[in-house]
Design an enzyme around this catalytic site. Structure first.
Site, PDB file in Angstrom:
ATOM      1  N   ASP A 184      20.634  35.632 -14.001  1.00 55.60           N
ATOM      2  CA  ASP A 184      19.341  36.138 -14.457  1.00 55.60           C
ATOM      3  C   ASP A 184      18.889  37.436 -14.058  1.00 55.60           C
ATOM      4  O   ASP A 184      19.109  37.918 -12.910  1.00 55.60           O
ATOM      5  CB  ASP A 184      18.314  35.093 -14.047  1.00 55.60           C
ATOM      6  N   CYS A 197       0.841  -1.035  -0.156  1.00 52.73           N
ATOM      7  CA  CYS A 197      -0.148   0.077   0.037  1.00 52.73           C
ATOM      8  C   CYS A 197       0.987   1.135  -0.123  1.00 52.73           C
ATOM      9  O   CYS A 197       1.923   1.264   0.209  1.00 52.73           O
ATOM     10  CB  CYS A 197      -0.892   0.126   1.307  1.00 52.73           C
TER      11      CYS A 197
END
Length: 501
Positions: A448, A37
């Site tokens: 950037d 599970c």
């Protein structure tokens, strides 16, 4: 036997509290029932002596466990470890998820990673509890379940679309993994639906993720960079033409909060020319939207920095866009260098319209052209400085002839270093493409301009950027978003259901 890198007490606490954050990060196998599970499964309350924890569903299947038909452990979000880590096992898992074994076999997978088949099998078995064939088999079983439960395809077509070599292998695997025949699984799925099924060649899916999910930032990112003909982001839906290993396709992803269900799923519809492309299409969409991230871990780490805490509070669950096609990402990034976002979209749309393969869709027209097409005819279509056109066409030629190979099995350092050897690719492009191609969570886009503006607005010295590791890619998104808010490009809070374009 519990895998050596899984702490039993930590795993057992997660299972006892049914903590969904750990779904996909490990598997719970219960000896008394023979079932495995996800950690949050509501059907299990195992005693410590009856449970073992395994790193993958394939390991559980190898040990003779069957998948729980209530919690569907194969439908959990993927493990964020495959992106945080860059070791052999993690790189192999990224390629296996993209269907590398089905397309080229274990030998091709091993060659892509630079190892012999024996070395790779030994490493994966030791680390993940299963070798490459067993891991690929688990992915085939997952694909088969999706096709059985979401389409009306004949079972023989399902078998081969999922990658099985025979009907018998398909039937045996489904029975072993799910403890049910394919026909039984389809009948059960039909009883759970309203009868409004998908059309032929179309699959409707619910892509799981760990919350929170900042859908406003995803929507803005996708809409701001959308290329006409190739993609559209409007009314909370991102529609996109796909170029896949066996043909073209179209994905419609409902990304706004208004479309999400309470169980944490992104609703998606895939229309494919060849159903063998289902598994790679799903893997690439998950990669694009960063659905396997662990946002609570990211937010907790970044909010510990007082300079970023307000940004994290304003945008919990921010994601880093990945890519659907690494070659496309590189070429689009190069086309967009030193021009506005709008100009880059216009130039790319022209390339798509002239060189892309047509797609059958009411909204979209073409897929992104192949690297070979750009190398052969890019000069006829691309506009701008000759030096940039030469760079784009040169890189396209390297991609087309195999001199430059982009895939998820590479390390960030190697990929970045190789990209920098090509004319027209500088540090920003190399960092950006590496971050998105490999879903690397630890790339700070410190060169950037917008990121630097965001840092300045918050009074942050990027020289101390190591303190955000291993989540520097997410820190970059927060700084990027901060700069856009300060410039008035986006509002401080992005409405989830609104098209921000």
């Amino acid at each position: 036997m519990t895998a050596p890198h899984l702490d039993f007490e930590r795993c057992y606490r997660a299972v006892s509290s049914r903590d969904a954050r750990f779904d996909g990060q490990f598997i719970t196998a219960v000896r008394t029932t023979g079932i495995y599970c996800r950690p949050s499964c509501p059907a299990i309350t195992p005693k410590p002596g009856n449970v073992t924890f395994l790193p993958t569903a394939a390991a559980a299947q190898q040990a003779g466990y069957r998948a729980c038909r209530r919690c569907l452990p194969d439908a959990a979000p993927g493990s964020p470890l495959w992106h945080v880590r860059s070791d052999l096992a993690a790189r192999a898992m990224r390629l296996i998820a993209d269907g590398a074994v089905e397309r080229g076999g274990v030998a091709a997978l091993s060659a892509s990673l630079g190892y012999s088949t024996r070395q790779l099998t030994r490493a994966l078995t030791s680390e993940l509890g299963a070798g490459p064939l067993a891991l690929a088999r688990a992915h085939r079983a997952h694909t088969a379940r999706l096709l059985i439960q979401t389409t009306a395809m004949p079972m023989s077509d399902v078998a081969f679309a999922a990658g099985f070599s025979s009907i018998r292998q398909f039937n045996d695997t489904v029975r072993e993994v799910f403890a049910a025949t394919p026909s039984t699984m389809r009948a059960e799925a039909a009883r759970r639906t309203d009868g409004d099924g998908p059309t032929a060649g179309t699959v409707r899916l619910r892509l799981p993720y760990r919350g929170p999910l900042d859908t406003g930032w995803l929507t803005w990112q996708l809409s701001a960079h959308a290329v006409d003909g190739l993609e559209r982001c409007a009314a909370g839906e991102y529609r996109r033409a796909l170029r896949l290993p066996h043909g073209t396709g179209v994905a419609a992803v409902r990304i706004s909060a208004a479309h999400q269900d309470h169980a944490g799923h992104v609703l998606t519809e895939l229309t494919l020319r060849d159903m063998r492309d289902l598994a790679p299409a799903v893997a690439r969409l998950r990669h694009l939207l960063d659905l396997d991230a662990d946002p609570q871990a990211v937010d907790a780490a970044l909010s510990a920095d007082p300079d970023l805490s307000a940004s994290v509070d304003a945008a919990p669950g921010i994601r880093v866009l990945g890519s659907l096609d690494a070659e496309e990402l590189l070429l689009r990034t190069m086309i967009g260098q030193q021009v506005s976002v709008a100009a880059a979209a216009t130039a790319t749309a022209r390339l798509v319209a002239h060189l892309g393969e047509p797609v059958e869709d009411a909204v979209l027209t073409h897929g992104f052209p192949s690297a070979a097409a750009v190398a052969a005819r890019g000069r006829e279509v691309l506009a701008g400085p000759a030096r940039r056109i030469d760079a784009v066409v040169g890189v396209a030629a390297a991609l087309a002839d195999g001199a430059l190979v982009l895939h998820g099995g590479r390390t960030s350092a190697d990929l970045r270093a190789e990209l920098l050897t090509y004319p027209g690719i500088g540090p920003w492009t190399a960092d950006y493409v590496t971050m998105r191609t490999l879903a690397d969570p630890d790339v700070l886009l410190h060169t950037d301009l917008v990121v630097r503006q965001g840092a300045a607005a918050l009074g942050i010295d990027l020289a101390g950027r190591d303190r955000w590791s291993p989540w520097r890619s997410y820190a970059s998104m927060h700084l990027w978003r901060t700069a856009l808010v300060h410039r008035g490009v986006i509002p401080p809070t992005l409405p989830d259901s609104e098209d921000p374009s």
